[in-house]
Design a protein around this motif. Structure first.
Motif, PDB file in Angstrom:
ATOM      1  N   ILE A 174      -0.783 -14.668   4.602  1.00 15.79           N
ATOM      2  CA  ILE A 174      -0.135 -15.753   5.107  1.00 15.79           C
ATOM      3  C   ILE A 174       1.056 -15.356   6.204  1.00 15.79           C
ATOM      4  O   ILE A 174       0.924 -15.804   7.082  1.00 15.79           O
ATOM      5  N   TYR A 175       1.537 -14.050   5.737  1.00 18.04           N
ATOM      6  CA  TYR A 175       2.413 -13.687   6.535  1.00 18.04           C
ATOM      7  C   TYR A 175       2.291 -12.527   7.567  1.00 18.04           C
ATOM      8  O   TYR A 175       2.759 -12.035   8.350  1.00 18.04           O
ATOM      9  N   GLY A 176       0.836 -12.119   7.402  1.00 13.02           N
ATOM     10  CA  GLY A 176       0.282 -11.100   8.372  1.00 13.02           C
ATOM     11  C   GLY A 176       0.656  -9.833   8.420  1.00 13.02           C
ATOM     12  O   GLY A 176       1.005  -9.047   9.134  1.00 13.02           O
ATOM     13  N   VAL A 177       0.790  -9.482   6.973  1.00 15.36           N
ATOM     14  CA  VAL A 177       1.427  -8.135   6.382  1.00 15.36           C
ATOM     15  C   VAL A 177       0.285  -7.064   5.803  1.00 15.36           C
ATOM     16  O   VAL A 177      -0.591  -7.882   5.333  1.00 15.36           O
ATOM     17  N   SER A 178       0.556  -5.829   5.782  1.00 16.50           N
ATOM     18  CA  SER A 178      -0.277  -5.062   4.803  1.00 16.50           C
ATOM     19  C   SER A 178      -0.225  -5.191   3.550  1.00 16.50           C
ATOM     20  O   SER A 178       0.989  -5.446   3.125  1.00 16.50           O
ATOM     21  N   ASN A 179      -1.367  -5.127   2.786  1.00 17.39           N
ATOM     22  CA  ASN A 179      -1.179  -5.292   1.203  1.00 17.39           C
ATOM     23  C   ASN A 179      -1.596  -3.772   0.840  1.00 17.39           C
ATOM     24  O   ASN A 179      -1.816  -3.837  -0.731  1.00 17.39           O
ATOM     25  N   GLU A 180      -1.446  -2.637   1.447  1.00 19.62           N
ATOM     26  CA  GLU A 180      -1.776  -1.417   1.091  1.00 19.62           C
ATOM     27  C   GLU A 180      -1.006  -0.855   0.003  1.00 19.62           C
ATOM     28  O   GLU A 180      -1.324  -0.205  -1.063  1.00 19.62           O
ATOM     29  N   LYS A 181       0.390  -1.166  -0.013  1.00 18.02           N
ATOM     30  CA  LYS A 181       1.103  -0.849  -1.126  1.00 18.02           C
ATOM     31  C   LYS A 181       2.234  -2.033  -1.397  1.00 18.02           C
ATOM     32  O   LYS A 181       2.379  -2.939  -0.484  1.00 18.02           O
ATOM     33  N   GLY A 217      14.889 -13.343   8.646  1.00 16.53           N
ATOM     34  CA  GLY A 217      15.512 -13.454   7.417  1.00 16.53           C
ATOM     35  C   GLY A 217      14.489 -13.347   6.158  1.00 16.53           C
ATOM     36  O   GLY A 217      15.078 -13.707   5.021  1.00 16.53           O
ATOM     37  N   VAL A 218      13.356 -13.400   6.367  1.00 17.91           N
ATOM     38  CA  VAL A 218      12.150 -13.475   5.296  1.00 17.91           C
ATOM     39  C   VAL A 218      11.673 -12.214   5.425  1.00 17.91           C
ATOM     40  O   VAL A 218      10.974 -11.645   6.176  1.00 17.91           O
ATOM     41  N   TYR A 219      11.559 -11.576   3.903  1.00 18.32           N
ATOM     42  CA  TYR A 219      10.805 -10.215   3.727  1.00 18.32           C
ATOM     43  C   TYR A 219       9.744 -10.496   2.737  1.00 18.32           C
ATOM     44  O   TYR A 219      10.179 -11.521   1.781  1.00 18.32           O
ATOM     45  N   ILE A 220       9.064  -9.825   2.935  1.00 18.62           N
ATOM     46  CA  ILE A 220       7.776  -9.783   1.633  1.00 18.62           C
ATOM     47  C   ILE A 220       7.735  -8.620   0.978  1.00 18.62           C
ATOM     48  O   ILE A 220       7.772  -7.368   1.530  1.00 18.62           O
ATOM     49  N   LEU A 221       7.474  -8.360  -0.554  1.00 14.79           N
ATOM     50  CA  LEU A 221       7.117  -7.432  -1.243  1.00 14.79           C
ATOM     51  C   LEU A 221       5.716  -7.767  -1.562  1.00 14.79           C
ATOM     52  O   LEU A 221       5.455  -8.862  -2.494  1.00 14.79           O
ATOM     53  N   PRO A 222       4.778  -7.315  -1.035  1.00 17.90           N
ATOM     54  CA  PRO A 222       3.309  -7.603  -0.881  1.00 17.90           C
ATOM     55  C   PRO A 222       2.890  -7.272  -2.437  1.00 17.90           C
ATOM     56  O   PRO A 222       3.856  -6.340  -3.252  1.00 17.90           O
ATOM     57  N   ALA A 223       1.773  -7.692  -3.187  1.00 16.67           N
ATOM     58  CA  ALA A 223       1.367  -7.533  -4.562  1.00 16.67           C
ATOM     59  C   ALA A 223       0.938  -5.983  -4.493  1.00 16.67           C
ATOM     60  O   ALA A 223       1.066  -5.365  -5.683  1.00 16.67           O
ATOM     61  N   GLY A 224       0.346  -5.419  -3.509  1.00 16.27           N
ATOM     62  CA  GLY A 224      -0.130  -4.083  -3.661  1.00 16.27           C
ATOM     63  C   GLY A 224      -1.399  -4.100  -4.330  1.00 16.27           C
ATOM     64  O   GLY A 224      -2.012  -5.052  -4.393  1.00 16.27           O
ATOM     65  N   PRO A 225      -2.119  -2.612  -4.349  1.00 16.75           N
ATOM     66  CA  PRO A 225      -3.425  -2.719  -5.175  1.00 16.75           C
ATOM     67  C   PRO A 225      -3.394  -3.333  -6.274  1.00 16.75           C
ATOM     68  O   PRO A 225      -2.528  -3.516  -7.274  1.00 16.75           O
ATOM     69  N   SER A 226      -4.836  -3.719  -6.530  1.00 16.00           N
ATOM     70  CA  SER A 226      -5.076  -4.447  -7.897  1.00 16.00           C
ATOM     71  C   SER A 226      -5.136  -3.296  -8.806  1.00 16.00           C
ATOM     72  O   SER A 226      -5.849  -2.266  -8.825  1.00 16.00           O
ATOM     73  N   VAL A 227      -4.548  -3.501 -10.059  1.00 16.10           N
ATOM     74  CA  VAL A 227      -4.401  -2.671 -11.223  1.00 16.10           C
ATOM     75  C   VAL A 227      -4.883  -3.532 -12.446  1.00 16.10           C
ATOM     76  O   VAL A 227      -4.674  -4.576 -12.547  1.00 16.10           O
ATOM     77  N   ALA A 228      -5.697  -2.746 -13.441  1.00 11.22           N
ATOM     78  CA  ALA A 228      -5.988  -3.165 -14.578  1.00 11.22           C
ATOM     79  C   ALA A 228      -4.685  -3.679 -15.542  1.00 11.22           C
ATOM     80  O   ALA A 228      -3.932  -2.864 -15.396  1.00 11.22           O
ATOM     81  N   SER A 229      -4.756  -4.387 -16.178  1.00 17.48           N
ATOM     82  CA  SER A 229      -3.766  -4.907 -17.389  1.00 17.48           C
ATOM     83  C   SER A 229      -2.248  -4.981 -16.690  1.00 17.48           C
ATOM     84  O   SER A 229      -1.194  -4.515 -17.129  1.00 17.48           O
ATOM     85  N   VAL A 230      -2.007  -5.789 -15.384  1.00 23.14           N
ATOM     86  CA  VAL A 230      -0.949  -5.793 -14.795  1.00 23.14           C
ATOM     87  C   VAL A 230       0.248  -6.596 -15.633  1.00 23.14           C
ATOM     88  O   VAL A 230       1.306  -6.015 -15.765  1.00 23.14           O
ATOM     89  N   THR A 231      -0.280  -7.370 -16.529  1.00 20.34           N
ATOM     90  CA  THR A 231       0.763  -8.088 -17.576  1.00 20.34           C
ATOM     91  C   THR A 231       1.576  -6.989 -18.309  1.00 20.34           C
ATOM     92  O   THR A 231       2.657  -7.222 -18.545  1.00 20.34           O
ATOM     93  N   ASN A 232       0.813  -5.808 -18.633  1.00 22.68           N
ATOM     94  CA  ASN A 232       1.315  -5.022 -19.570  1.00 22.68           C
ATOM     95  C   ASN A 232       2.449  -4.266 -18.805  1.00 22.68           C
ATOM     96  O   ASN A 232       3.633  -3.870 -19.443  1.00 22.68           O
ATOM     97  N   ILE A 233       2.310  -4.187 -17.597  1.00 18.66           N
ATOM     98  CA  ILE A 233       3.238  -3.175 -16.862  1.00 18.66           C
ATOM     99  C   ILE A 233       4.434  -4.181 -16.607  1.00 18.66           C
ATOM    100  O   ILE A 233       5.444  -3.515 -16.215  1.00 18.66           O
TER     101      ILE A 233
END
Length: 189
Positions: free
Chosen positions: A57-64, A92-108
């Protein structure tokens, strides 16, 4: 804007929906842009790590992004956050992308690191908005809702059933999580 109990602002607002396709990611990105336009310093966290959309949506990298922070073994710091947070084209708007997919993200998310990062972020931004997965399928919104100041529930007209909305409300009440409001998306009067 978004006052909590006793006039205090919530630490962060979690946006979720009952199921997929209800427009929560679009609604939260529009909310971030609207707050940026009234000169708020806004951070949008994409915590929907299984199907992240905010970077597109915001046109940024999701690499990390968020997953890198949560898996990092160092003590949480502002320096780590500054490495991951990206400016958007909306002032004024900043984004913290999700980053790489990981298993069991709920646990972390349960690890306690997320809460430490939210505390640090609350000193850096006026408003923190968190985009989460649909609540009836994945428990992440419930976990994050307990850490944040409350939840905004996005419902889609003619799609979200009354039973689904009621089930979300009941689960949040069981958790002791406040629903600050609901947004009825795609309503045609």
């Amino acid at each position: 804007l978004f006052t909590g109990q006793g006039g205090a602002r919530p630490l962060a607002l979690v946006f979720t929906s009952a199921g997929p396709g209800e427009g929560k990611s679009t609604v939260v990105s529009n909310m971030a842009a609207a707050l940026g336009e009234i000169h708020q310093r806004v951070l949008l966290i994409d915590a929907d790590t299984r199907k992240p959309r905010q970077h597109d949506i915001y046109g940024v990298s999701n690499e990390k992004g968020l997953t890198n922070l949560l898996l990092d073994h160092r003590e949480p710091s502002e320096e780590q956050l500054e490495e991951m947070i990206l400016p958007t084209q909306v002032p004024g708007v900043y984004i913290l992308p999700a980053g790489p997919s990981v298993a069991s993200v709920t646990n972390i998310l349960y690890s306690g690191r997320m809460e430490q990062y939210l505390q640090l972020l609350s000193g850096m931004f006026e408003v923190i908005l968190i985009d989460t997965p649909p609540m009836l399928q994945i428990p992440d919104a419930r976990v994050l809702g307990r850490m944040a100041g409350g939840i905004m529930l996005v419902l889609r007209a003619s799609k979200t059933t009354r039973d689904a909305a009621s089930a979300v409300r009941q689960r949040l009440q069981e958790d002791g999580t406040r629903i600050l409001g609901t947004i009825l998306n795609d309503w045609n009067p």
